[in-house]
Motif scaffolding. Structure first.
Motif: not given
Length: 152
Positions: A32-35, A57-60
């Motif tokens: 799980e992670f936010d964006g 995560k270091g990406f978009s």
């Protein structure tokens, strides 16, 4: 709920992500992670572009959504900053109840897969997106990524 295409996704959103470690293995474990995403409408609502950023995560990623009046369908086109490549589109439409379903084909870990995106729970301040893969030749869909959107 009634809406016109991706009008609901215009503006800024926070996004809670839940993603399988291996997109074809339902037992591989969830992370799980936010964006956060910012979207904008074009062409009187017949086009929508958004950027989603995953700080941990270091990406978009960018999604270009285009409505095709001749077919009544949308194409959803994704590109991640990690690859700079435009992935094959998924295509589909929204049902009367406001749920959208979109299908296409791609490769995952060197294997051909069928891809399904599903939009649901659409309201003024919430939306849900799910991605599922089925290995080519099977009907075994594995939901592998879920995004819960809330208005920023």
């Amino acid at each position: 709920m009634t809406h016109r295409g991706f009008d609901f996704l215009d503006g800024e959103w926070t996004v809670r992500n839940r993603r399988l470690a291996d997109f074809l293995d339902p037992d591989s474990g969830w992370e799980e992670f936010d964006g956060h995403t910012t979207g904008r409408l074009f062409w009187d609502g017949r086009a929508h572009v958004d950027e989603i950023v995953f700080p941990s995560k270091g990406f978009s990623g960018l999604t270009l959504r285009l409505y095709e009046p001749e077919t009544g369908e949308w194409t959803l086109n994704w590109s991640a900053s990690r690859t700079g490549r435009l992935d094959p589109p998924v295509r589909g439409r929204f049902a009367v109840d406001g749920t959208g379903e979109f299908h296409g084909g791609d490769d995952y870990a060197g294997r051909p897969v069928r891809v399904r995106f599903r939009w649901s729970g659409i309201g003024p301040d919430t939306a849900r997106w799910e991605q599922a893969f089925a290995a080519a030749g099977t009907d075994a869909w594995v939901t592998n990524w879920v995004m819960e959107f809330s208005r920023a």
